[in-house]
Design a protein around this motif. Structure first.
Motif, PDB file in Angstrom:
ATOM      1  N   ALA A   1      -7.410  -0.333   5.391  1.00  0.00           N
ATOM      2  CA  ALA A   1      -8.576   0.405   4.711  1.00  0.00           C
ATOM      3  C   ALA A   1      -8.552   0.387   3.249  1.00  0.00           C
ATOM      4  CB  ALA A   1      -8.677   2.150   4.995  1.00  0.00           C
ATOM      5  N   GLU A   2      -7.288   0.134   2.619  1.00  0.00           N
ATOM      6  CA  GLU A   2      -7.080   0.120   1.273  1.00  0.00           C
ATOM      7  C   GLU A   2      -7.645  -1.299   0.693  1.00  0.00           C
ATOM      8  OE1 GLU A   2      -6.214   0.235  -2.791  1.00  0.00           O
ATOM      9  OE2 GLU A   2      -5.324  -1.267  -1.515  1.00  0.00           O
TER      10      GLU A   2
ATOM     11  N   VAL B   1       0.954  -1.189   0.007  1.00  0.00           N
ATOM     12  CA  VAL B   1       0.099  -0.077   0.096  1.00  0.00           C
ATOM     13  C   VAL B   1       0.840   1.270  -0.189  1.00  0.00           C
ATOM     14  CG1 VAL B   1      -1.722   1.224   1.427  1.00  0.00           C
ATOM     15  CG2 VAL B   1      -1.726  -1.322   1.091  1.00  0.00           C
TER      16      VAL B   1
ATOM     17  N   PHE C   1     -10.816  -0.418   8.131  1.00  0.00           N
ATOM     18  CA  PHE C   1     -10.193   0.723   9.087  1.00  0.00           C
ATOM     19  C   PHE C   1     -10.937   0.432  10.564  1.00  0.00           C
ATOM     20  CE2 PHE C   1     -11.393   4.416  11.475  1.00  0.00           C
ATOM     21  CZ  PHE C   1     -10.420   5.201  11.182  1.00  0.00           C
TER      22      PHE C   1
ATOM     23  N   GLY D   1     -11.437  -1.929   2.961  1.00  0.00           N
ATOM     24  CA  GLY D   1     -12.802  -0.920   2.975  1.00  0.00           C
ATOM     25  C   GLY D   1     -12.813  -0.603   4.328  1.00  0.00           C
ATOM     26  N   HIS D   2     -14.352  -0.308   4.684  1.00  0.00           N
ATOM     27  CA  HIS D   2     -14.550   0.419   6.073  1.00  0.00           C
ATOM     28  C   HIS D   2     -14.297  -0.550   7.064  1.00  0.00           C
ATOM     29  CE1 HIS D   2     -16.288   3.234   8.763  1.00  0.00           C
ATOM     30  NE2 HIS D   2     -17.268   2.396   9.009  1.00  0.00           N
TER      31      HIS D   2
ATOM     32  N   VAL E   1      -0.943   4.783   9.175  1.00  0.00           N
ATOM     33  CA  VAL E   1      -0.970   3.363   9.294  1.00  0.00           C
ATOM     34  C   VAL E   1      -2.490   2.499   8.788  1.00  0.00           C
ATOM     35  CG1 VAL E   1      -0.262   1.393  10.397  1.00  0.00           C
ATOM     36  CG2 VAL E   1       0.877   3.465  10.875  1.00  0.00           C
ATOM     37  N   PRO E   2      -3.574   3.210   9.440  1.00  0.00           N
ATOM     38  CA  PRO E   2      -4.889   2.491   8.936  1.00  0.00           C
ATOM     39  C   PRO E   2      -5.059   2.400   7.572  1.00  0.00           C
ATOM     40  CG  PRO E   2      -5.251   4.356  10.676  1.00  0.00           C
ATOM     41  CD  PRO E   2      -3.914   4.464  10.158  1.00  0.00           C
ATOM     42  N   LEU E   3      -4.641   3.244   6.798  1.00  0.00           N
ATOM     43  CA  LEU E   3      -4.913   3.021   5.300  1.00  0.00           C
ATOM     44  C   LEU E   3      -4.375   1.729   4.922  1.00  0.00           C
ATOM     45  CD1 LEU E   3      -3.606   6.766   4.302  1.00  0.00           C
ATOM     46  CD2 LEU E   3      -5.768   6.088   4.825  1.00  0.00           C
TER      47      LEU E   3
END
Lengths: 85, 404
Positions: B262-263, B243, B270, B266-267, B257-259
């Motif tokens: 999430a990538e 990512v 996260f 999705g939700h 870091v949560p990306l």
């Protein structure tokens, strides 16, 4: 234990030399690092906005992260400007 | 408890308890900065900690001594003070990092700044230790910690090239950013080989009254548990490589870091990231606070134990109370939890010989271990990793400090 057979000195020396060689404190090196940081935060902002659009991250998180990106970009650009003076 | 159940719980503890603020932050930063290249550092750390955990369990099962107890007895109080101070200082910084990790998870969930969550988290850690017993603390935190397996799901969903990850198990030299590369390598090793892991494990074995019939169980739990746990850390590194590294993103703040989840997810990605960070760090904070108290109490011969009432082990209780309070205050001051975590891990690597060498001497002493003394392979592996990590840390930490 046979530990006397292990001779880590050459490896240690190589690592130390490599570190010293690789640390590069020159202006060009600093400018490259600042450019990298700038690109990194721009990419972070783009990814956050994209994931927000997809509904993958909450609005509040996206707001805080974009705010953080803006702050970091500002700081980085100021440092780059000082470096080029 | 049947041995099979012990093994199953031990493996759950290994998997669910492996990831914490240190391994999460160092793996994410390393993956973002160097792609898969630093996978070898996780593998090296896992091998080293598997040996150390096995040694801690074996010492407890054979000699019925905890590590600090045996060290004080074998080397005397004056010498024991050196590893004691070193481990307590490093563990205190790691405890603050874990409290910071939980506080950051709460910031991500609520939008309220992490500093304000620090006292709440510290109070919750203290209350759980005060009110509950050792088994609940250890097993409960590890069971919930299984949520961190979501990083493996994330890495698979990102179609991580497993052949490239496998190839990175062999160490390679960086093409640029040498100082950063080696600093990250020692931070990863420091995060994997946190002394609290084997000190805590050894204390747990004594509390669970292990004897020599547990030596096989101990080998399986330490070997497989740590290896599976290491896979989760590799998954974090791989996810960050896919990512962040591919987009030129460096991880400079926790907010990024949560990306990583999430990538691909999705939700839910996260939400599960926030849960993983919060639970993993909370579990680790409980264990580290207890371990600091174990270390001091066992070292000075005070009454200790999470299974006895706080008033019956007042000095033991006082030690974890003070540690939690000070760590909470440190995070409340607004110190950057990511920077604190990374430097705590590097300092852990720096202090490894101080904690590991006395342990190795002890593990080769037939007075404590009888016929179960260390094999030379275990001695060589642990000594080599610890000394190398320390030497690289001596050079890399000042360079990294100067660089930043």
């Amino acid at each position: 234990m046979g530990l006397h057979q292990l001779k880590p000195e050459p490896l240690i020396l190589s690592i130390s030399l490599l570190l010293v060689a690789g640390c590069g404190g020159s202006k060009a090196e600093q400018a490259r690092e600042l450019h990298q940081t700038e690109q990194s935060w721009e990419a972070t902002a783009r990814l956050t906005a994209e994931l927000r659009q997809r509904g993958a991250v909450p609005a509040e998180y996206a707001r805080q992260t974009l705010e953080a990106a803006e702050q970091e970009l500002q700081k980085t650009r100021q440092k780059a400007a000082r470096l080029s003076e | 408890m049947s041995k099979l159940l012990e093994i199953a719980l031990g493996l759950v503890t290994g998997i669910g308890g492996f990831l914490e603020a240190g391994s999460l932050a160092t793996s994410a930063q390393a993956g973002a900065a160097f792609g898969f290249q630093l996978t070898w550092a996780i593998a090296l750390g896992v091998i080293c900690i598997a040996f150390l955990v096995e040694m801690g369990g074996r010492l407890a099962a054979v000699s019925k001594h905890t590590l600090p107890d045996a060290m004080r007895e074998r080397f005397g109080v004056r010498f024991f003070t050196v590893p004691l101070v070193s481990v307590v200082l490093v563990s205190f910084l790691v405890l603050a990092s874990e409290i910071g990790g939980v506080a950051l998870a709460l910031q991500l969930a609520t939008g309220i700044r992490f500093q304000w969550w620090a006292p709440v988290v510290a109070l919750a850690v203290w209350l759980l230790l005060w009110l509950h017993n050792f088994s609940l603390v250890e097993k409960g935190a590890s069971l919930l910690g299984l949520v961190t397996l979501v990083f493996v799901v994330g890495a698979l969903k990102l179609h991580t090239p497993l052949d490239q990850v496998g190839a990175s198990l062999l160490p390679s030299l960086p093409q640029q950013d040498g100082a950063r590369y080696w600093f990250m390598a020692v931070s990863i090793i420091g995060a994997s080989v946190s002394p609290y892991l084997f000190y805590f494990y050894s204390a747990g074995a004594v509390e669970d009254e292990w004897d020599e019939s547990y030596l096989g169980v101990n080998r399986i739990i330490s070997g497989l548990g740590m290896t599976f746990g290491g896979f989760v850390a590799v998954a974090v590194l791989a996810g960050a490589a896919m990512v962040f590294h591919s987009r030129g993103i460096q991880v400079d703040r926790y907010e990024q870091v949560p990306l990583l989840l999430a990538e691909p997810l999705g939700h839910w990605g996260f939400i599960l990231f926030v849960a993983s960070l919060g639970i993993a760090c909370f579990g680790a904070a409980l264990e580290i606070a207890l371990q600091i108290a174990y270390l001091v109490a066992q070292g000075f011969g005070w009454k200790w134990g999470e299974n006895i009432r706080p008033r019956e082990a007042a000095r033991f209780t006082l030690v974890y109370t003070i540690a939690i309070l000070l760590a909470g205050v440190l995070i409340f001051t607004g110190i950057d939890p990511l920077k604190l975590t990374i430097f705590s891990m590097a300092l852990t690597a720096l202090s490894l010989p101080v904690t590991v060498v006395p342990l190795l001497i002890l593990m080769n002493d037939p007075v404590y271990l009888g016929d179960n003394v260390n094999h030379w392979i275990a001695n060589a592996a642990v000594l080599l990793v610890s000394v190398l990590a320390c030497i690289v840390a001596i050079v890399a930490i000042p360079l990294q400090l100067l660089g930043s």
